[in-house]
Design an enzyme around this catalytic site. Structure first.
Site, PDB file in Angstrom:
ATOM      1  CB  VAL A  80      -0.933   0.002   1.222  1.00 15.06           C
ATOM      2  CG1 VAL A  80      -1.835   1.216   1.189  1.00 15.06           C
ATOM      3  CG2 VAL A  80      -1.755  -1.271   1.245  1.00 15.06           C
ATOM      4  N   GLY A  82       3.935   3.357  -0.264  1.00 11.21           N
ATOM      5  CA  GLY A  82       5.230   2.807   0.161  1.00 11.21           C
ATOM      6  C   GLY A  82       5.155   2.302   1.596  1.00 11.21           C
ATOM      7  N   GLY A  84       3.942  -0.553   2.568  1.00 10.62           N
ATOM      8  CA  GLY A  84       4.185  -1.996   2.633  1.00 10.62           C
ATOM      9  C   GLY A  84       2.922  -2.796   2.861  1.00 10.62           C
ATOM     10  CG  ASN A  85       1.498  -7.404   3.746  1.00 10.79           C
ATOM     11  OD1 ASN A  85       0.303  -7.075   3.862  1.00 10.79           O
ATOM     12  ND2 ASN A  85       1.882  -8.651   3.657  1.00 10.79           N
ATOM     13  CB  ILE A  86      -0.518  -1.680   6.046  1.00  9.46           C
ATOM     14  CG1 ILE A  86      -1.189  -1.098   4.798  1.00  9.46           C
ATOM     15  CG2 ILE A  86       0.865  -1.066   6.231  1.00  9.46           C
ATOM     16  CD1 ILE A  86      -1.455   0.392   4.878  1.00  9.46           C
ATOM     17  CE  LYS A  98      -4.630   4.836  -6.984  1.00 11.73           C
ATOM     18  NZ  LYS A  98      -3.627   4.531  -7.919  1.00 11.73           N
TER      19      LYS A  98
HETATM   20  N1  LIG Z   1       4.314   7.985  -7.959  1.00 14.45           N
HETATM   21  C1  LIG Z   1       3.518   7.026  -8.363  1.00 14.45           C
HETATM   22  O1  LIG Z   1       2.637   7.197  -9.200  1.00 14.45           O
HETATM   23  C2  LIG Z   1       3.670   5.657  -7.815  1.00 14.45           C
HETATM   24  C3  LIG Z   1       4.525   5.413  -6.791  1.00 14.45           C
HETATM   25  N2  LIG Z   1       4.652   4.149  -6.317  1.00 14.45           N
HETATM   26  C4  LIG Z   1       5.547   3.967  -5.190  1.00 14.45           C
HETATM   27  O2  LIG Z   1       6.559   3.032  -5.524  1.00 14.45           O
HETATM   28  C5  LIG Z   1       6.876   2.249  -4.406  1.00 14.45           C
HETATM   29  C6  LIG Z   1       6.795   0.781  -4.780  1.00 14.45           C
HETATM   30  O3  LIG Z   1       5.475   0.413  -5.100  1.00 14.45           O
HETATM   31  P1  LIG Z   1       5.158  -1.009  -5.727  1.00 14.45           P
HETATM   32  O4  LIG Z   1       6.077  -1.282  -6.861  1.00 14.45           O
HETATM   33  O5  LIG Z   1       3.695  -1.052  -5.952  1.00 14.45           O
HETATM   34  O6  LIG Z   1       5.514  -1.977  -4.499  1.00 14.45           O
HETATM   35  P2  LIG Z   1       6.210  -3.407  -4.449  1.00 14.45           P
HETATM   36  O7  LIG Z   1       6.041  -3.903  -3.076  1.00 14.45           O
HETATM   37  O8  LIG Z   1       5.744  -4.248  -5.564  1.00 14.45           O
HETATM   38  O9  LIG Z   1       7.736  -3.080  -4.690  1.00 14.45           O
HETATM   39  C7  LIG Z   1       8.536  -2.435  -3.765  1.00 14.45           C
HETATM   40  C8  LIG Z   1       9.952  -2.517  -4.259  1.00 14.45           C
HETATM   41  O10 LIG Z   1      10.741  -1.585  -3.523  1.00 14.45           O
HETATM   42  C9  LIG Z   1      11.855  -2.290  -2.958  1.00 14.45           C
HETATM   43  N3  LIG Z   1      12.227  -1.683  -1.698  1.00 14.45           N
HETATM   44  C10 LIG Z   1      11.482  -1.564  -0.579  1.00 14.45           C
HETATM   45  N4  LIG Z   1      12.190  -0.941   0.372  1.00 14.45           N
HETATM   46  C11 LIG Z   1      13.404  -0.668  -0.153  1.00 14.45           C
HETATM   47  C12 LIG Z   1      14.580  -0.067   0.328  1.00 14.45           C
HETATM   48  N5  LIG Z   1      14.652   0.399   1.560  1.00 14.45           N
HETATM   49  N6  LIG Z   1      15.643   0.058  -0.502  1.00 14.45           N
HETATM   50  C13 LIG Z   1      15.580  -0.401  -1.762  1.00 14.45           C
HETATM   51  N7  LIG Z   1      14.495  -1.003  -2.277  1.00 14.45           N
HETATM   52  C14 LIG Z   1      13.416  -1.123  -1.487  1.00 14.45           C
HETATM   53  C15 LIG Z   1      11.376  -3.710  -2.786  1.00 14.45           C
HETATM   54  O11 LIG Z   1      12.497  -4.544  -2.725  1.00 14.45           O
HETATM   55  P3  LIG Z   1      12.375  -6.171  -2.681  1.00 14.45           P
HETATM   56  O12 LIG Z   1      11.967  -6.553  -4.080  1.00 14.45           O
HETATM   57  O13 LIG Z   1      13.735  -6.583  -2.368  1.00 14.45           O
HETATM   58  O14 LIG Z   1      11.343  -6.465  -1.664  1.00 14.45           O
HETATM   59  C16 LIG Z   1      10.546  -3.897  -4.052  1.00 14.45           C
HETATM   60  O15 LIG Z   1      11.366  -4.189  -5.128  1.00 14.45           O
HETATM   61  C17 LIG Z   1       5.934   2.690  -3.300  1.00 14.45           C
HETATM   62  O16 LIG Z   1       6.594   3.646  -2.492  1.00 14.45           O
HETATM   63  C18 LIG Z   1       4.805   3.355  -4.022  1.00 14.45           C
HETATM   64  O17 LIG Z   1       4.196   4.365  -3.255  1.00 14.45           O
HETATM   65  C19 LIG Z   1       3.961   3.094  -6.845  1.00 14.45           C
HETATM   66  C20 LIG Z   1       3.076   3.301  -7.847  1.00 14.45           C
HETATM   67  C21 LIG Z   1       2.847   4.610  -8.393  1.00 14.45           C
HETATM   68  C1  LIG Z   2       0.297   6.368  -6.453  1.00 18.58           C
HETATM   69  C2  LIG Z   2       0.208   4.950  -6.114  1.00 18.58           C
HETATM   70  O1  LIG Z   2      -0.548   4.220  -6.714  1.00 18.58           O
HETATM   71  C3  LIG Z   2       1.068   4.420  -5.079  1.00 18.58           C
HETATM   72  O2  LIG Z   2       1.876   5.158  -4.526  1.00 18.58           O
HETATM   73  O3  LIG Z   2       0.927   3.228  -4.791  1.00 18.58           O
HETATM   74 MG   LIG Z   3      -0.784   2.296  -5.768  1.00 22.23          MG
END
Ligand SMILES: NC(=O)C1=CN([C@@H]2O[C@H](COP(=O)(O)OP(=O)(O)OC[C@H]3O[C@@H](n4cnc5c(N)ncnc54)[C@H](OP(=O)(O)O)[C@@H]3O)[C@@H](O)[C@H]2O)C=CC1
Ligand SMILES: CC(=O)C(=O)O
Ligand SMILES: [Mg+2]
Length: 759
Positions: A80, A82, A84-86, A98
């Site tokens: 959720v 950034g 995480g799994n909340i 949304k």
């Molecule tokens: N601006 C925007 O429009 C969007 C932003 N996001 C943001 O992107 C981030 C990831 O989302 P999402 O891809 O859906 O989530 P996922 O859980 O699918 O992916 C998270 C990724 O981030 C990595 N990660 C987590 N913590 C760290 C850290 N401290 N250092 C380096 N890598 C880290 C994880 O590593 P590992 O694979 O090793 O677990 C994983 O690869 C979130 O913060 C989300 O809010 C997402 C979608 C849209």
């Molecule tokens: C924007 C979005 O979808 C996320 O941060 O997960």
């Molecule tokens: Mg999202």
């Protein structure tokens, strides 16, 4: 890592979600259910005919139910934002959010569905079973790598669009920003070195889209929690990451970021350090997109690399790269063309539409929608703002067209001009009406004095006004009471620093105010003694005197007490503008059908034709501030001469006066309410009307009609009231009503500031 959600924002968000009722959504019927017959149509027995029709011909479900405008936002709460799994319950505010964005930006209805299901098999079987209900599925905040399998299997199984927004919405908007950054930097996608932090849903989908657009696999370096994704790594690996593994000894982000042109952060807050940025290539693009806290805050990034282009996912910095820029509009186009899927062609069409839009010279209409501040393409404006009214107009047709060209549209758009008109009407109807006013206010904030400065709503509004930079508030009230209440409500604004105070019990300006008052009103029954008492006891008098003396630019009062009493003080102290007969009140109603302005809702019982003509002109001038073209209807019980009594002829005389005095104004009358609001009805009685389309300024024949009409629309239509806006005063001054909310006060503050800017 601090979360960079300030205490104010935190408590504001809690209050927003709790009050006046939990959450931020409800479901509304769209058809009347007023009598036995309606009941028989909406439900049994009549509804059975509709069921039988669909049973015989399934595609009819799109014509006879809400399905084709209904999207499921589905999450299991495992990634959720950034955070995480909340879990699914904690993800619900995001999914409801949304839903609100889908509705506000694109008119799409959403059921948010949070499920207790972790295994891909379980998620797939739950979601696939929902197909009869929905026109599309938006998967949200489901973690990698499970999300890849879940989406692929659902796409295969389902015959409606399935779109994992964190993957593809993000990929599209990141790609659009990259296209434009490369354009500015004079670099080629095939040459640039790209480094990610994150190898999850968003990052992997983004990289795959960039590959398909020409990025070179060997130039892409992926890092995650474990560091660099390299060939032979075993820990925390999956095939999706594995596809980007590099043959290398480098193990950390710091090592691989050296010489990079583009950093894409889709991981977690704070992982990118300023010293790493210093090693990047020339004029780098830094996309710190983790929510709510970016991989690096933009000010730190700017300090380390003044030559960089910087994007975040947040709305409080320039270059907001957030999937909100595309998901509502992609679904709009896909639903309207009844697409069976969202394919690569449709995604690439959106990347191009967004990138091109940012490079376009904005039209006058767009400039007005931005409140006169035209976005100019450049390092701080790589992509449009989510409020850009053109987004829906460009993305939805591009998606529909790509769906048609690639053969996945079940209901091709027959007439694109008509489709564009329909989308245009939506933009006008949607609640974005206040946006230009807010932008204009922020450009030159003014001093706004609030008479009832101790009131909770005023204090909450003042907090927002300060945070948004709309105005410098001046609160009238006892300092100790205000301090205590600010603390009790958890508000952070402080006197002196964020706002000024006038203490009615003890202020050094007291004598000056009394003598100004006597000078101004001594011959209208205000004796020196009365002036002393009123300046001590009546905050509206103090506020009006402050405006008159130039200590404030505009005033708001009326949160308590009767309108007419406040008006008496404003008339006496501030007075009526030169050449104007009298003041009038214009009330705005933001309804699901658009913004409507009614006058005079508060002041003159039985206005003459002269009065009405004057208020119509004043109202039209005000409405233009919203970037809205005034369309004035002079309302009556009589429809274009159907009756000849005094009230009907008064409205006809008003028209004569207006045609003479304001030949450019679009106005007609006298007419009934439905002739004003339903062009087809008007067409039948008056095909030659001077009014085109739906009237937006409704001039009422008298105070009863105006006030009752206003209250009824407010209640029945569940409309958001803004105002009343006081027209015709010598200096800007407005009287609110006791039912006003803090949000209403913020709205009126912005309106008052913009008015004061023109003085
Ligand atoms: N601006 C925007 O429009 C969007 C932003 N996001 C943001 O992107 C981030 C990831 O989302 P999402 O891809 O859906 O989530 P996922 O859980 O699918 O992916 C998270 C990724 O981030 C990595 N990660 C987590 N913590 C760290 C850290 N401290 N250092 C380096 N890598 C880290 C994880 O590593 P590992 O694979 O090793 O677990 C994983 O690869 C979130 O913060 C989300 O809010 C997402 C979608 C849209
Ligand atoms: C924007 C979005 O979808 C996320 O941060 O997960
Ligand atoms: Mg999202």
């Amino acid at each position: 890592m601090a979360s960079y959600i300030s205490d104010d924002l935190r408590s504001g968000a809690m209050f927003y979600h709790r009050m006046p009722r939990p959450g931020k959504l409800e479901i509304q019927p769209t058809k009347p259910l007023a009598n036995q017959r309606d009941l028989a149509l909406a439900y049994t027995p009549g509804v059975a005919a509709v069921c039988e029709a669909i049973a015989a011909d399934k595609p009819l479900v799109s014509e006879l139910t809400a399905r084709q405008n209904l999207v499921a936002v589905v999450s299991n709460g495992t990634a959720v934002l950034g955070l995480g799994n909340i879990g699914p319950e904690a993800s619900k505010p995001v999914m409801e959010g949304k839903a609100v964005l889908f509705k506000k930006f694109a008119g799409i209805d959403v059921f948010d569905i949070e499920i207790n299901a972790l295994e891909p098999d379980h998620v797939v079987s739950v979601v696939a079973a929902l197909e009869p209900t929905f026109g599309g599925i938006n998967l949200e905040d489901i973690k990698a790598p499970e999300c890849f399998e879940i989406e692929t299997r659902l796409r295969e199984k389902m015959n409606i669009p399935v779109f994992h927004d964190d993957q593809h919405g993000t990929a599209i908007i990141v790609a659009a920003a990259i296209v434009n950054a490369l354009h500015i930097g004079g670099k080629q996608l095939s040459d640039v070195k790209i480094v990610t932090s994150g190898a999850g849903a968003a990052a992997i989908a983004t990289l795959n889209l960039l590959l398909s657009m020409g990025a070179a696999r060997e130039n892409i370096w992926v890092t995650d929690i474990e560091g660099v994704v390299y060939e032979g790594r075993e820990k925390l690996m999956d095939p999706y990451k594995g596809a980007f593994a590099q043959k290398t000894d480098a193990r950390s982000l710091a090592e691989v970021i050296v010489g990079a042109d583009i950093f894409i952060g889709l991981s977690a807050g704070g992982v990118l350090k300023p010293e790493m940025l210093k090693t990047m290539g020339e004029r780098p693009l830094i996309m710190a997109l983790a929510n709510p806290t970016p991989e690096i805050m933009p000010d730190l990034a700017r300090e380390a690399r003044p030559d960089a282009m910087i994007c975040t996912g947040r709305s409080d910095f320039p270059n907001q790269v957030n999937n909100v820029l595309c998901f509502p509009f992609i679904f709009r186009g896909a639903l309207d063309a009844e697409a069976t899927t969202i394919n690569e062609e449709m995604k690439v069409a959106v990347v191009n539409a967004i990138a091109e839009l940012a490079r376009e010279t904005p039209s006058d209409v767009v400039a007005r929608a931005y409140g006169g501040e035209t976005p100019v393409f450049g390092p701080n404006s790589l992509i449009p703002s989510p409020f850009d009214p053109r987004l829906i107009l460009r993305i939805a047709p591009a998606v529909a067209k790509a769906a048609m060209d690639s053969g996945v549209a079940r209901r091709p758009i027959a007439d694109f001009d008509a489709y564009l008109e329909q989308l245009d009407r939506f933009v006008f109807r949607s609640g974005l009406v206040m946006k230009p006013i807010f932008t204009l206010a922020k450009q030159a904030p003014k001093r706004v004095i609030y008479a009832e400065g101790e009131d909770e709503r005023i204090l909450r509004a003042a907090q927002v006004v300060v945070e948004e930079g709309l105005a410098r508030p001046i609160l009238i009230g006892r300092p100790s009471v205000i301090e205590t209440r600010l603390q009790r409500f958890g508000l952070s604004i402080r006197p002196g620093q964020d706002f000024d105070l006038i203490n009615p019990e003890d202020d050094p300006r007291y004598r000056d105010y009394v003598s100004t008052y006597v000078e101004r009103a001594g011959r209208r029954g205000v004796t020196p003694e009365l002036a002393r008492t009123l300046v001590r006891t009546t905050p509206t008098v103090i506020a009006a005197l402050a405006v008159l003396r130039g200590d404030a630019d505009t005033m708001l009062c009326g949160v308590e007490g009767r309108f007419i009493r406040h008006l008496r003080h404003i008339r006496t102290i501030i007075g009526i503008a030169p050449g104007v007969r009298d003041v009038a009140a214009l009330s705005m109603l933001l309804t699901s059908k658009g913004a409507f302005f009614l006058c005079d809702t508060q002041v003159t019982l039985d206005p003459s034709a002269e009065d009405l003509a004057e208020m119509a002109q004043l109202a039209a001038a005000h409405v233009k501030r919203f970037g809205i073209e005034p369309k004035v209807a002079l309302l009556s019980h009589s429809d274009f001469g159907s009756r000849d009594d005094a009230s009907a002829t008064k409205m006809r005389d008003t028209l004569e006066l207006l045609l003479e005095r304001a030949p450019g104004l679009m106005v007609d009358g006298e007419m009934e309410g439905d002739s004003a609001l339903v062009p087809e009805m008007r067409e039948r009685v008056m095909p030659e009307s001077r009014l085109q389309g739906v009237a937006n300024i409704l001039v009422m024949p008298n105070l009863d009609a105006a006030n009752i009409g206003y209250q009824m629309v407010k209640v029945f239509g569940d409309a958001l009231p803004v105002g009343p806006i006081l027209l015709g005063t010598a200096r800007p001054a407005h009287i609110l009503t006791p039912s006003v909310t803090a949000r209403g006060i913020v709205n009126m503050t912005a309106i008052a500031v913009v008015e004061a800017q023109g003085c």
